[in-house]
Design a protein around this motif. Structure first.
Motif, PDB file in Angstrom:
ATOM      1  N   ALA A 227       0.801  -1.180   0.051  1.00  0.00           N
ATOM      2  CA  ALA A 227      -0.135  -0.033   0.014  1.00  0.00           C
ATOM      3  C   ALA A 227       0.828   1.184  -0.039  1.00  0.00           C
ATOM      4  O   ALA A 227       0.665   2.111  -0.554  1.00  0.00           O
ATOM      5  CB  ALA A 227      -1.265  -0.003   1.281  1.00  0.00           C
ATOM      6  N   SER A 228       1.941   1.199   0.904  1.00  0.00           N
ATOM      7  CA  SER A 228       2.787   2.555   0.745  1.00  0.00           C
ATOM      8  C   SER A 228       3.652   2.672  -0.763  1.00  0.00           C
ATOM      9  O   SER A 228       3.799   3.796  -1.089  1.00  0.00           O
ATOM     10  CB  SER A 228       3.972   2.192   1.762  1.00  0.00           C
TER      11      SER A 228
ATOM     12  N   ARG B 214       2.389   1.723  -3.319  1.00  0.00           N
ATOM     13  CA  ARG B 214       1.173   2.352  -4.230  1.00  0.00           C
ATOM     14  C   ARG B 214       1.036   3.918  -3.985  1.00  0.00           C
ATOM     15  O   ARG B 214       1.001   4.714  -4.865  1.00  0.00           O
ATOM     16  CB  ARG B 214       0.019   1.612  -4.175  1.00  0.00           C
ATOM     17  N   HIS B 215       0.991   4.114  -2.899  1.00  0.00           N
ATOM     18  CA  HIS B 215       0.741   5.720  -2.572  1.00  0.00           C
ATOM     19  C   HIS B 215       2.013   6.483  -2.977  1.00  0.00           C
ATOM     20  O   HIS B 215       1.939   7.384  -3.475  1.00  0.00           O
ATOM     21  CB  HIS B 215       0.663   5.738  -1.082  1.00  0.00           C
TER      22      HIS B 215
ATOM     23  N   PHE C 198       2.103   9.659  -5.460  1.00  0.00           N
ATOM     24  CA  PHE C 198       2.532  10.854  -4.794  1.00  0.00           C
ATOM     25  C   PHE C 198       3.861  11.388  -5.804  1.00  0.00           C
ATOM     26  O   PHE C 198       3.581  12.374  -6.288  1.00  0.00           O
ATOM     27  CB  PHE C 198       3.239  10.573  -3.426  1.00  0.00           C
TER      28      PHE C 198
ATOM     29  N   ILE D  14      -3.800  13.247  -4.195  1.00  0.00           N
ATOM     30  CA  ILE D  14      -3.089  12.140  -3.986  1.00  0.00           C
ATOM     31  C   ILE D  14      -3.908  11.233  -2.911  1.00  0.00           C
ATOM     32  O   ILE D  14      -3.878  10.136  -3.380  1.00  0.00           O
ATOM     33  CB  ILE D  14      -1.769  12.433  -3.915  1.00  0.00           C
ATOM     34  N   THR D  15      -4.113  11.739  -1.778  1.00  0.00           N
ATOM     35  CA  THR D  15      -4.874  11.172  -0.833  1.00  0.00           C
ATOM     36  C   THR D  15      -6.287  10.530  -1.394  1.00  0.00           C
ATOM     37  O   THR D  15      -6.371   9.235  -1.241  1.00  0.00           O
ATOM     38  CB  THR D  15      -5.295  12.070   0.407  1.00  0.00           C
TER      39      THR D  15
ATOM     40  N   THR E 166      -5.068   7.509  -3.652  1.00  0.00           N
ATOM     41  CA  THR E 166      -4.861   6.471  -2.799  1.00  0.00           C
ATOM     42  C   THR E 166      -6.040   5.737  -2.139  1.00  0.00           C
ATOM     43  O   THR E 166      -5.919   4.376  -2.171  1.00  0.00           O
ATOM     44  CB  THR E 166      -3.798   6.938  -1.681  1.00  0.00           C
TER      45      THR E 166
ATOM     46  N   ARG F 215     -13.054   4.591   4.147  1.00  0.00           N
ATOM     47  CA  ARG F 215     -11.940   5.573   4.309  1.00  0.00           C
ATOM     48  C   ARG F 215     -11.736   6.062   5.628  1.00  0.00           C
ATOM     49  O   ARG F 215     -10.805   6.040   6.347  1.00  0.00           O
ATOM     50  CB  ARG F 215     -12.124   6.739   3.456  1.00  0.00           C
TER      51      ARG F 215
END
Length: 149
Positions: free
Chosen positions: A29-30, A32-33, A37, A125-126, A129, A138
């Motif tokens: 997940a990190s 992907r974020h 970003f 971006i958030t 994600t 969420r």
């Protein structure tokens, strides 16, 4: 149940499946974020540089140590981040009038402009994600992550 069946059941229970482990899933997940970003943040900013600019825009001038605490960066990391932001002309450092051992950091006009232009991108971006989640998911996801801090 036979002894061999019990041993097999016990060994199956102890099977380690990497894809099911929290660290593995968090790392995916990190990653992907981080990719989202990097593709969407303006100004060629790193995540830590953006965090420092955003926090200075939110809170105003402060010591390097305090900025590090507010952005969850250790002393060496925040020093490197702020040195690069100073070199790029986004922040300025001056001695603290109350304690010459301390540096006070503040956004320059260019830094403020950069932060203000990057914040809408950061919000997008958030949103990207978290796009696979419903609105209620969420909220719950973020609350659960906060418990893991």
């Amino acid at each position: 149940m036979k002894v061999s069946a019990v041993k097999q059941a016990a060994s199956e229970a102890e099977v380690y499946r990497l894809e099911e482990q929290v660290g593995y899933i968090l790392r995916q997940a990190s990653q992907r974020h981080a990719a989202i970003f990097a593709a969407r943040i303006p100004g060629d900013l790193t995540a830590t540089q953006f965090a420092a600019l955003a926090k200075l825009a939110e809170c105003g001038a402060c010591s390097q140590n305090h900025l590090g605490r507010m952005t969850s960066m250790d002393g060496a990391t925040i020093k490197g981040v702020t040195d690069r932001l100073i070199q790029r002309g986004f922040i300025e450092a001056r001695p603290d009038p109350e304690d010459n051992r301390r540096r006070v950091l503040a956004l320059t006009p260019l830094g403020l402009e950069t932060a203000q232009s990057a914040i809408p991108a950061a919000l997008a971006i958030t949103d990207e994600t978290l796009a696979p989640l419903t609105e209620s998911e969420r909220v719950e996801f973020l609350e659960l992550l906060k418990k893991l801090r």
